[in-house]
Design a protein around this motif. Structure first.
Motif, PDB file in Angstrom:
ATOM      1  N   TYR A 169       0.752  -1.474  -0.132  1.00  0.00           N
ATOM      2  CA  TYR A 169      -0.145   0.023  -0.142  1.00  0.00           C
ATOM      3  C   TYR A 169       0.867   1.337  -0.107  1.00  0.00           C
ATOM      4  CZ  TYR A 169      -4.323  -2.583   0.655  1.00  0.00           C
ATOM      5  OH  TYR A 169      -5.425  -3.574   0.392  1.00  0.00           O
ATOM      6  N   VAL A 170       1.962   0.989   0.557  1.00  0.00           N
ATOM      7  CA  VAL A 170       2.897   2.290   0.741  1.00  0.00           C
ATOM      8  C   VAL A 170       3.314   2.516  -0.885  1.00  0.00           C
ATOM      9  CG1 VAL A 170       5.192   3.340   1.331  1.00  0.00           C
ATOM     10  CG2 VAL A 170       3.627   2.419   3.034  1.00  0.00           C
ATOM     11  N   VAL A 171       3.888   1.584  -1.284  1.00  0.00           N
ATOM     12  CA  VAL A 171       4.348   1.747  -2.715  1.00  0.00           C
ATOM     13  C   VAL A 171       3.168   2.198  -3.790  1.00  0.00           C
ATOM     14  CG1 VAL A 171       5.252   0.380  -4.696  1.00  0.00           C
ATOM     15  CG2 VAL A 171       6.257   0.091  -2.298  1.00  0.00           C
ATOM     16  N   ILE A 172       1.946   1.536  -3.294  1.00  0.00           N
ATOM     17  CA  ILE A 172       0.841   1.974  -4.614  1.00  0.00           C
ATOM     18  C   ILE A 172       0.506   3.378  -4.429  1.00  0.00           C
ATOM     19  CG2 ILE A 172      -1.629   1.938  -4.360  1.00  0.00           C
ATOM     20  CD1 ILE A 172      -1.395  -1.034  -3.777  1.00  0.00           C
ATOM     21  N   VAL A 173       0.517   4.006  -3.126  1.00  0.00           N
ATOM     22  CA  VAL A 173       0.640   5.505  -2.917  1.00  0.00           C
ATOM     23  C   VAL A 173       1.474   6.273  -3.688  1.00  0.00           C
ATOM     24  CG1 VAL A 173       0.525   7.251  -1.277  1.00  0.00           C
ATOM     25  CG2 VAL A 173      -0.832   5.521  -0.836  1.00  0.00           C
ATOM     26  N   PHE A 174       2.788   5.961  -3.464  1.00  0.00           N
ATOM     27  CA  PHE A 174       3.813   6.551  -4.229  1.00  0.00           C
ATOM     28  C   PHE A 174       4.151   6.388  -5.673  1.00  0.00           C
ATOM     29  CE2 PHE A 174       4.874   7.194   0.216  1.00  0.00           C
ATOM     30  CZ  PHE A 174       5.444   8.615   0.310  1.00  0.00           C
ATOM     31  N   MET A 175       3.737   5.229  -5.899  1.00  0.00           N
ATOM     32  CA  MET A 175       3.852   5.036  -7.453  1.00  0.00           C
ATOM     33  C   MET A 175       2.781   5.810  -8.075  1.00  0.00           C
ATOM     34  SD  MET A 175       4.174   0.918  -8.487  1.00  0.00           S
ATOM     35  CE  MET A 175       2.692   0.421  -7.684  1.00  0.00           C
ATOM     36  N   PHE A 176       1.358   6.014  -7.431  1.00  0.00           N
ATOM     37  CA  PHE A 176       0.435   7.048  -7.866  1.00  0.00           C
ATOM     38  C   PHE A 176       0.995   8.453  -8.116  1.00  0.00           C
ATOM     39  CE2 PHE A 176      -3.395   9.745  -7.720  1.00  0.00           C
ATOM     40  CZ  PHE A 176      -3.964   9.251  -8.589  1.00  0.00           C
ATOM     41  N   LEU A 177       1.496   8.850  -7.030  1.00  0.00           N
ATOM     42  CA  LEU A 177       2.047  10.114  -6.678  1.00  0.00           C
ATOM     43  C   LEU A 177       3.139  10.640  -7.981  1.00  0.00           C
ATOM     44  CD1 LEU A 177       2.267  10.860  -3.001  1.00  0.00           C
ATOM     45  CD2 LEU A 177       0.484  11.575  -4.410  1.00  0.00           C
ATOM     46  N   SER A 178       3.836   9.668  -8.016  1.00  0.00           N
ATOM     47  CA  SER A 178       5.241   9.625  -8.955  1.00  0.00           C
ATOM     48  C   SER A 178       4.625   9.675 -10.485  1.00  0.00           C
ATOM     49  CB  SER A 178       6.129   8.503  -8.892  1.00  0.00           C
ATOM     50  OG  SER A 178       6.573   8.648  -7.496  1.00  0.00           O
ATOM     51  N   GLY A 179       3.276   9.373 -10.757  1.00  0.00           N
ATOM     52  CA  GLY A 179       2.657   9.442 -11.848  1.00  0.00           C
ATOM     53  C   GLY A 179       2.076  10.608 -12.240  1.00  0.00           C
ATOM     54  N   MET A 180       1.938  11.623 -11.169  1.00  0.00           N
ATOM     55  CA  MET A 180       1.224  12.723 -11.432  1.00  0.00           C
ATOM     56  C   MET A 180       2.286  13.532 -11.995  1.00  0.00           C
ATOM     57  SD  MET A 180      -0.858  13.250  -7.971  1.00  0.00           S
ATOM     58  CE  MET A 180      -0.911  15.042  -8.066  1.00  0.00           C
ATOM     59  N   ASN A 181       1.782  14.591 -12.478  1.00  0.00           N
ATOM     60  CA  ASN A 181       2.600  16.014 -13.247  1.00  0.00           C
ATOM     61  C   ASN A 181       3.308  16.493 -11.792  1.00  0.00           C
ATOM     62  OD1 ASN A 181       3.513  18.339 -13.854  1.00  0.00           O
ATOM     63  ND2 ASN A 181       2.277  18.178 -15.760  1.00  0.00           N
ATOM     64  N   PHE A 182       4.529  16.660 -11.888  1.00  0.00           N
ATOM     65  CA  PHE A 182       5.158  17.046 -10.571  1.00  0.00           C
ATOM     66  C   PHE A 182       4.576  18.756 -10.362  1.00  0.00           C
ATOM     67  CE2 PHE A 182       7.287  13.232 -10.377  1.00  0.00           C
ATOM     68  CZ  PHE A 182       8.167  13.217  -9.335  1.00  0.00           C
ATOM     69  N   SER A 183       4.292  19.440 -11.501  1.00  0.00           N
ATOM     70  CA  SER A 183       3.932  20.589 -11.162  1.00  0.00           C
ATOM     71  C   SER A 183       2.617  20.665 -10.454  1.00  0.00           C
ATOM     72  CB  SER A 183       3.717  21.443 -12.617  1.00  0.00           C
ATOM     73  OG  SER A 183       2.832  20.781 -13.238  1.00  0.00           O
ATOM     74  N   LEU A 184       1.621  19.783 -10.595  1.00  0.00           N
ATOM     75  CA  LEU A 184       0.454  19.540  -9.610  1.00  0.00           C
ATOM     76  C   LEU A 184       0.786  19.311  -8.141  1.00  0.00           C
ATOM     77  CD1 LEU A 184      -1.918  17.608 -12.012  1.00  0.00           C
ATOM     78  CD2 LEU A 184      -1.597  19.940 -11.630  1.00  0.00           C
ATOM     79  N   THR A 185       1.856  18.523  -7.969  1.00  0.00           N
ATOM     80  CA  THR A 185       2.425  18.034  -6.658  1.00  0.00           C
ATOM     81  C   THR A 185       2.866  19.216  -5.989  1.00  0.00           C
ATOM     82  OG1 THR A 185       3.037  15.952  -7.457  1.00  0.00           O
ATOM     83  CG2 THR A 185       3.968  16.404  -5.448  1.00  0.00           C
ATOM     84  N   TYR A 186       3.527  20.035  -6.747  1.00  0.00           N
ATOM     85  CA  TYR A 186       4.088  21.403  -6.250  1.00  0.00           C
ATOM     86  C   TYR A 186       3.024  22.239  -5.890  1.00  0.00           C
ATOM     87  CZ  TYR A 186       6.336  26.201  -6.291  1.00  0.00           C
ATOM     88  OH  TYR A 186       6.725  27.443  -6.125  1.00  0.00           O
ATOM     89  N   TRP A 187       1.872  22.569  -6.639  1.00  0.00           N
ATOM     90  CA  TRP A 187       0.759  23.317  -6.320  1.00  0.00           C
ATOM     91  C   TRP A 187       0.016  22.650  -5.114  1.00  0.00           C
ATOM     92  CZ3 TRP A 187       1.753  27.792  -7.691  1.00  0.00           C
ATOM     93  CH2 TRP A 187       2.376  28.108  -9.091  1.00  0.00           C
ATOM     94  N   GLY A 188       0.057  21.345  -5.125  1.00  0.00           N
ATOM     95  CA  GLY A 188      -0.688  20.728  -3.858  1.00  0.00           C
ATOM     96  C   GLY A 188       0.115  20.926  -2.651  1.00  0.00           C
ATOM     97  N   LEU A 189       1.529  20.743  -2.831  1.00  0.00           N
ATOM     98  CA  LEU A 189       2.014  21.235  -1.491  1.00  0.00           C
ATOM     99  C   LEU A 189       2.043  22.609  -0.801  1.00  0.00           C
ATOM    100  CD1 LEU A 189       5.321  19.284  -2.302  1.00  0.00           C
ATOM    101  CD2 LEU A 189       3.618  18.421  -0.593  1.00  0.00           C
ATOM    102  N   LYS A 190       1.587  23.289  -2.087  1.00  0.00           N
ATOM    103  CA  LYS A 190       1.392  24.815  -1.490  1.00  0.00           C
ATOM    104  C   LYS A 190      -0.347  25.167  -1.282  1.00  0.00           C
ATOM    105  CE  LYS A 190       3.597  28.168  -3.236  1.00  0.00           C
ATOM    106  NZ  LYS A 190       4.117  29.383  -4.092  1.00  0.00           N
ATOM    107  N   GLY A 191      -1.045  24.137  -1.123  1.00  0.00           N
ATOM    108  CA  GLY A 191      -2.185  24.271  -0.471  1.00  0.00           C
ATOM    109  C   GLY A 191      -3.225  24.460  -1.673  1.00  0.00           C
ATOM    110  N   GLN A 192      -2.786  24.695  -2.872  1.00  0.00           N
ATOM    111  CA  GLN A 192      -3.848  24.796  -4.085  1.00  0.00           C
ATOM    112  C   GLN A 192      -4.357  23.590  -4.564  1.00  0.00           C
ATOM    113  OE1 GLN A 192      -2.350  27.810  -6.663  1.00  0.00           O
ATOM    114  NE2 GLN A 192      -0.924  28.901  -5.246  1.00  0.00           N
TER     115      GLN A 192
END
Length: 500
Positions: free
Chosen positions: A252-275
C-alpha cells in the motif's frame, strides 16, 4: 562559407558536467560495498568496490577535464545543441553506467550487451533486467541499479540545470528536449529555479517513502532501494520475487507513491502549496485517477471471481493485487506482486493496452502519456462536428483553454511515429523468430519503459535469454521511449547535421 550551427564548447561543457555527476554517483556506491563487506559480504562485496572506484574516478577526471577546458563559453544554446546534448548525454551516461556491470562480469554480465541493457534499463526507468538471481548480486551493484533509476527518473539534464546555472537561458532547450510530455511546465520564470523545485519535490517524496518503508519493517538498504525505484517509476527490486516478497503494508505504501510519481510534478508542487483545486481542475489528473479506479474495479472483480492460481483469494487481496498491478503498469513502474498474464485473456489484453498509456506528462513515467490520449480523442470528436458544421470555428480545448495548433500537430505526429516505431520494432523482433506474444510484449514494454511484458518477458521472467543484437536493439527502443522519440530521431536525420 557555411559554418556549423553547433556550439561545441557549450556541448562539451555540459557533457563534462554530466560525467562529473555520474562519477560522484558511482563513488556513492563505495560505502555500500565497504559496509556489507565488513558485515560478512566477503570478496563478493569487495569485487563491487573496485568496479565502482575505477570507472567512478575516471568519469570524474574526464568530466572535470572537459568542463575545465571549455569553461570559457558564451552559455547560449540553440535547439540543435539541446537535442544533441540530451541524446549524447543519455547515451554517454548509459555507456559509462554499464562499466560497473561489465567489470563485475560473471554469469549475469558475460558481455557488454548485457551490461549496457541493464544500464539503459536503469537510466530510462524501464526496469527490465538480465539478472537471473538478484539476491546473489553484491549489494553495491544492486544499489547502483536503483540509483540509475533515481538519476534517470527526474533526468540528469534537470539535475545539471539545477546545479549549474551557468547555462543561463539556454538551459530551457535542454529542459524541453528531455521533459516527458508535449509541453514543459515551468514553475518559475527562471528554468534553473524550476529544475531546483522539481528536484526538491523528488527528493522529498523519496525521503518520505523511505521513512514509511522503514516503519513497515524494511531495513534502510532495502527501503532506500525501493524508494528510488518507486519515485522514479523504475521497478528494479532487490528481491527475486520483486514486491511479492513483502506484505500488504509495503504494497500500500508503494501503491501511494507510484500514483504520486505518475502525477505531473507541477501539480504536486501546487498541492504542497495548498492549492488543491488546481489538481482537481486538471483534465489529465482526473483521467489518470478515473482510469486507475475503473480498471482496478474491473480487475478486482475478475480476479476475485476467477483466479486459477489462488482459488481462495480474499476480496482485499484481489483488490490489492489488482490496484498494485494497474498502477504499476499505467505509471510504467513495473513492480510485480502477481503475474497479471495469468489472470485470463481479457485482463491480459487490458494490461497490454495499458502499456501504451503512460501516466501524466511531467511525471517520471514513460509511455505515450494520458494528455496525448485526451487531445487525440478530443480532436477526433471535433472532426465529427467539423464534418457536420464545416464553417464553424471549433477550437481544441484542454483545461478550458484553446490548444495551439502546433501542439495538436505535435501530439498527432508523436502518436503516429510512436505506433510506426512500435510496428517496426515488432517486425524486427518477429524476424528474429520470437512468438507473437513475446514480439508484442518485448517491444511495447521497451518503447514504453514499462518493464514486464507478455510471452517470454512476462512479469515473472526477464530479458536474459535475448542475444547481444536483440539486447542492443531493445536498449535503443528504451532510449527512444525515455527521450520522447523526437529528441533522438531528429539527431539521426541528415538535415540535422547540415551546415548553413
Amino acid at each position: 562559407m557555411p559554418k556549423n550551427r553547433f556550439h561545441l564548447k557549450v556541448i562539451l561543457n555540459v557533457l563534462g558536467s554530466m560525467l562529473f555527476f555520474n562519477g560522484l554517483f558511482m563513488l556513492a556506491c563505495l560505502p555500500i560495498a565497504l559496509i556489507y563487506q565488513a558485515e560478512g559480504g566477503g570478496m563478493m562485496e569487495m569485487a563491487g568496490f573496485w568496479e565502482f572506484l575505477i570507472p567512478g574516478l575516471g568519469s570524474i577526471l574526464f568530466g572535470l577535464g572537459s568542463w575545465f577546458a571549455t569553461r570559457k563559453h558564451s552559455g547560449n544554446l540553440s535547439k540543435r545543441d539541446g537535442y544533441l546534448i540530451v541524446s549524447l548525454g543519455w547515451l554517454l551516461m548509459s555507456v559509462v553506467g554499464a562499466l560497473p556491470y561489465y567489470l563485475f562480469g560473471g554469469v549475469e554480465f558475460p558481455d557488454f550487451a548485457c551490461a549496457l541493457f541493464e544500464s539503459v534499463s536503469g537510466f530510462t526507468t524501464t526496469g527490465a533486467s538480465v539478472i537471473n538471481d538478484i539476491e546473489a548480486m553484491p549489494r553495491s551493484i544492486l544499489f547502483w541499479r536503483s540509483l540509475t533509476h533515481w538519476i534517470g527518473g527526474m533526468g540528469i539534464i534537470v539535475l545539471t540545470i539545477a546545479i549549474l546555472p551557468l547555462l543561463g537561458i539556454g538551459g530551457m532547450q535542454l529542459f524541453v528536449a528531455e521533459a516527458p510530455g508535449p509541453t514543459a511546465d515551468k514553475l518559475h520564470p527562471r528554468i534553473t529555479e524550476t529544475a531546483k523545485r522539481l528536484w526538491v519535490i523528488y527528493v522529498m517524496l523519496t525521503v518520505v517513502e523511505t521513512i514509511l518503508l522503514l516503519f513497515c519493517g524494511l531495513d534502510l538498504y532495502h527501503a532506500v532501494n525501493h524508494a528510488f525505484a518507486t519515485v522514479s517509476t523504475g521497478g528494479f527490486s532487490t528481491q527475486n520475487a520483486s514486491l511479492a516478497a513483502y506484505g500488504p503494508a509495503v504494497h500500500y505504501v508503494v501503491i501511494v507513491f507510484m500514483f504520486l510519481s505518475g502525477m505531473n510534478f507541477s501539480l504536486t508542487y501546487w498541492g504542497l502549496k495548498g492549492q488543491l483545486h488546481r489538481i482537481w481542475r486538471n483534465e489529465e489528473f482526473r483521467a489518470y485517477l478515473f482510469s486507475v479506479l475503473i480498471i482496478t474495479a474491473i480487475a478486482t472483480a475478475l480476479v476475485f471471481s476467477y483466479d486459477p492460481q489462488k482459488l481462495n483469494v480474499s476480496l482485499e487481496e484481489a483488490f490489492r493485487d489488482a490496484l498494485f498491478q494497474v498502477i504499476a503498469v499505467i505509471t510504467t513502474t513495473g513492480f510485480v506482486t502477481e503475474d497479471f498474464t495469468a489472470w485470463g485473456p481479457f485482463l491480459k489484453v487490458v494490461f497490454f493496452l495499458m502499456m501504451f498509456m503512460g501516466a501524466s506528462a511531467g511525471s517520471t513515467s514513460g509511455g505515450v502519456k494520458i494528455v496525448r490520449h485526451i487531445l487525440i480523442l478530443k480532436n477526433g470528436i471535433l472532426e465529427f462536428k467539423r464534418q457536420l458544421h464545416p464553417h464553424a470555428i471549433l477550437p481544441l480545448r484542454y483545461n478550458k483553454k484553446a490548444v495551439e495548433g502546433k501542439i495538436a500537430y505535435n501530439v498527432l505526429a508523436f502518436f503516429l511515429v510512436y505506433m510506426a516505431l512500435y510496428c517496426f520494432g515488432c517486425l524486427i523482433m518477429a524476424a528474429w523468430g520470437f512468438d507473437f506474444e513475446t514480439v508484442l510484449g518485448s517491444v511495447a514494454t521497451s518503447l514504453g519503459n514499462v518493464g514486464p511484458g507478455l510471452g517470454q518477458v512476462n512479469p515473472v521472467s526477464n530479458f536474459a535469454f535475448f542475444n547481444q543484437g536483440q539486447k542492443f536493439f531493445l536498449s535503443f527502443l528504451m532510449l527512444l521511449g525515455r527521450l520522447e522519440l523526437f529528441t533522438v530521431l531528429i539527431v539521426l536525420t541528415p538535415f540535422f547535421w547540415k551546415k548553413y
